[in-house]
Design a protein around this motif. Structure first.
Motif, PDB file in Angstrom:
ATOM      1  N   UNK A  58      -1.846   2.953 -12.570  1.00 54.12           N
ATOM      2  CA  UNK A  58      -0.966   2.961 -11.399  1.00 54.12           C
ATOM      3  C   UNK A  58       0.295   2.134 -11.583  1.00 54.12           C
ATOM      4  N   UNK A  59       0.440   1.476 -12.730  1.00 55.49           N
ATOM      5  CA  UNK A  59       1.645   0.695 -12.991  1.00 55.49           C
ATOM      6  C   UNK A  59       1.708  -0.612 -12.233  1.00 55.49           C
ATOM      7  N   UNK A  60       0.560  -1.214 -11.958  1.00 52.04           N
ATOM      8  CA  UNK A  60       0.514  -2.503 -11.270  1.00 52.04           C
ATOM      9  C   UNK A  60       0.446  -3.609 -12.312  1.00 52.04           C
ATOM     10  N   UNK A  61       1.324  -4.591 -12.175  1.00 55.32           N
ATOM     11  CA  UNK A  61       1.471  -5.663 -13.158  1.00 55.32           C
ATOM     12  C   UNK A  61       0.417  -6.739 -12.923  1.00 55.32           C
ATOM     13  N   UNK A  84       0.701  -4.218  -5.048  1.00 53.61           N
ATOM     14  CA  UNK A  84       1.988  -4.135  -5.729  1.00 53.61           C
ATOM     15  C   UNK A  84       3.077  -4.614  -4.767  1.00 53.61           C
ATOM     16  N   UNK A  85       3.698  -5.752  -5.096  1.00 53.46           N
ATOM     17  CA  UNK A  85       4.737  -6.331  -4.236  1.00 53.46           C
ATOM     18  C   UNK A  85       6.144  -5.959  -4.695  1.00 53.46           C
ATOM     19  N   UNK A  86       6.250  -5.139  -5.749  1.00 50.24           N
ATOM     20  CA  UNK A  86       7.562  -4.818  -6.295  1.00 50.24           C
ATOM     21  C   UNK A  86       8.252  -3.705  -5.494  1.00 50.24           C
ATOM     22  N   UNK A  87       9.549  -3.614  -5.690  1.00 51.22           N
ATOM     23  CA  UNK A  87      10.323  -2.562  -5.044  1.00 51.22           C
ATOM     24  C   UNK A  87      10.057  -1.224  -5.730  1.00 51.22           C
ATOM     25  N   UNK A  88      10.310  -0.150  -5.008  1.00 51.45           N
ATOM     26  CA  UNK A  88      10.207   1.174  -5.593  1.00 51.45           C
ATOM     27  C   UNK A  88      11.604   1.738  -5.805  1.00 51.45           C
ATOM     28  N   UNK A  89      11.669   2.856  -6.502  1.00 51.00           N
ATOM     29  CA  UNK A  89      12.965   3.495  -6.716  1.00 51.00           C
ATOM     30  C   UNK A  89      13.487   4.159  -5.443  1.00 51.00           C
ATOM     31  N   UNK A 148       5.549 -10.042  -8.147  1.00 48.78           N
ATOM     32  CA  UNK A 148       5.244  -8.699  -8.650  1.00 48.78           C
ATOM     33  C   UNK A 148       3.967  -8.155  -8.020  1.00 48.78           C
ATOM     34  N   UNK A 149       2.956  -9.024  -7.947  1.00 49.88           N
ATOM     35  CA  UNK A 149       1.647  -8.602  -7.475  1.00 49.88           C
ATOM     36  C   UNK A 149       1.004  -9.732  -6.681  1.00 49.88           C
ATOM     37  N   UNK A 150       0.317  -9.381  -5.615  1.00 49.37           N
ATOM     38  CA  UNK A 150      -0.473 -10.353  -4.851  1.00 49.37           C
ATOM     39  C   UNK A 150      -1.944  -9.996  -4.950  1.00 49.37           C
ATOM     40  N   UNK A 151      -2.784 -11.018  -4.826  1.00 48.84           N
ATOM     41  CA  UNK A 151      -4.227 -10.804  -4.896  1.00 48.84           C
ATOM     42  C   UNK A 151      -4.887 -11.365  -3.646  1.00 48.84           C
ATOM     43  N   UNK A 152      -5.760 -10.567  -3.074  1.00 47.85           N
ATOM     44  CA  UNK A 152      -6.513 -10.965  -1.886  1.00 47.85           C
ATOM     45  C   UNK A 152      -7.994 -10.796  -2.179  1.00 47.85           C
ATOM     46  N   UNK A 153      -8.767 -11.836  -1.894  1.00 50.53           N
ATOM     47  CA  UNK A 153     -10.215 -11.772  -2.079  1.00 50.53           C
ATOM     48  C   UNK A 153     -10.867 -12.056  -0.733  1.00 50.53           C
ATOM     49  N   UNK A 154     -11.657 -11.128  -0.267  1.00 52.67           N
ATOM     50  CA  UNK A 154     -12.344 -11.258   1.013  1.00 52.67           C
ATOM     51  C   UNK A 154     -13.844 -11.074   0.796  1.00 52.67           C
TER      52      UNK A 154
END
Length: 272
Positions: free
Chosen positions: A60-63, A96-101, A110-116
């Motif tokens: 998916x192109x997630x960094x 994915x926190x990055x901008x799109x075209x 670039x990326x955030x992580x959430x753990x629940x």
């Protein structure tokens, strides 16, 4: 969901974790996740979940360059301890926190992580199955990806429950069995175990993988008749473990043909 979460490796209350409203995750659902069973305060099959997150991120192109496996696992263990859980489920989500075209804007991450964490899903009775009218596209770029764009799965499940069933078998565009709405599906016929092949578009579930490693499971591209004619059916996921199922009025609940299949922790590879 339990009261505390881990957001970008910091403990916070669930109401204090915020995702940017202009991120690709918020605008398009661009993100991936995995649900992990927790037994005795330990994440079950962690290595399999981490490997799949990396595989899905690549598709998916997630960094994920900012996230080391050890750091993520430490955050997971920390929130398990903070929420004082022993046996429950956890969800690791990468946004994915990055901008799109399509919509360009400046971003800080670039990326955030959430753990629940949350309790296991309550299954009052064994699943009574039907067939979903909603097909899975085996050629979709999201086929086999556990994406945050999960609305299709939820709508399929909601439609199923409105008709009084617990879950539904979903087929692909070739009329092949793929999965249930939120779980992998297995069936037993003449003491042989079957499950849909990945080529059908099904998710490579971690519980699915564990069973394939420990039993002679045939991965097939099969039509609905295989389920109808099966001796037994069961669904698998981290949230439900291994759950027997019925198809319509046909009772197929016993799981008697496969020893130790009722308890996932009894499997030889479960504690490795």
């Amino acid at each position: 969901m339990h009261g505390f979460v881990s957001f970008n490796h910091k403990i916070a209350s669930a109401s204090e974790a915020f995702l940017s409203s202009i991120s690709s995750a918020a605008l398009y659902g661009k993100g991936i996740f995995t649900t992990i069973a927790v037994y005795d305060k330990k994440p079950f099959l962690w290595e399999k979940h981490w490997r799949r997150l990396n595989e899905n991120a690549e598709k998916t192109g997630i960094d994920l360059s900012e996230f080391a496996e050890g750091t993520v696992k430490d955050s997971l263990l920390e929130i398990i301890e903070k929420n004082e859980i022993s046996n429950a489920r956890a969800r690791v989500t990468l946004f994915d926190e990055q901008a799109s075209e399509i919509w360009l804007f400046e971003t800080k991450r670039k990326t955030s992580i959430l753990i629940t964490t949350a309790d296991f899903r309550k299954i009052e009775n064994d699943f009574n199955l039907t067939v979903s009218p909603f097909r899975i596209n085996s050629t979709s770029p999201l086929a086999g990806v556990k994406s945050c764009n999960y609305l299709e799965n939820l709508l399929a499940l909601e439609e199923t429950k409105k008709r009084g069933f617990g879950e539904a078998i979903r087929l692909n565009e070739k009329d092949e069995i793929v999965s249930a709405s939120t779980a992998n599906v297995f069936w037993i016929k003449n003491k042989e175990i079957f499950t849909p092949a990945l080529e059908t578009g099904c998710l490579a579930g971690t519980t699915r993988e564990l069973l394939i490693e420990n039993f002679a499971v045939r991965q097939v591209e099969a039509g609905l008749n295989e389920i109808i004619e099966a001796d037994e059916i069961f669904l698998t996921s981290a949230g439900i473990g291994i759950c027997p199922a019925n198809f319509g009025n046909i009772n197929k609940r016993s799981l008697s043909n496969v020893p130790k299949l009722k308890n996932i922790l009894d499997l030889p590879g479960a504690k490795s």
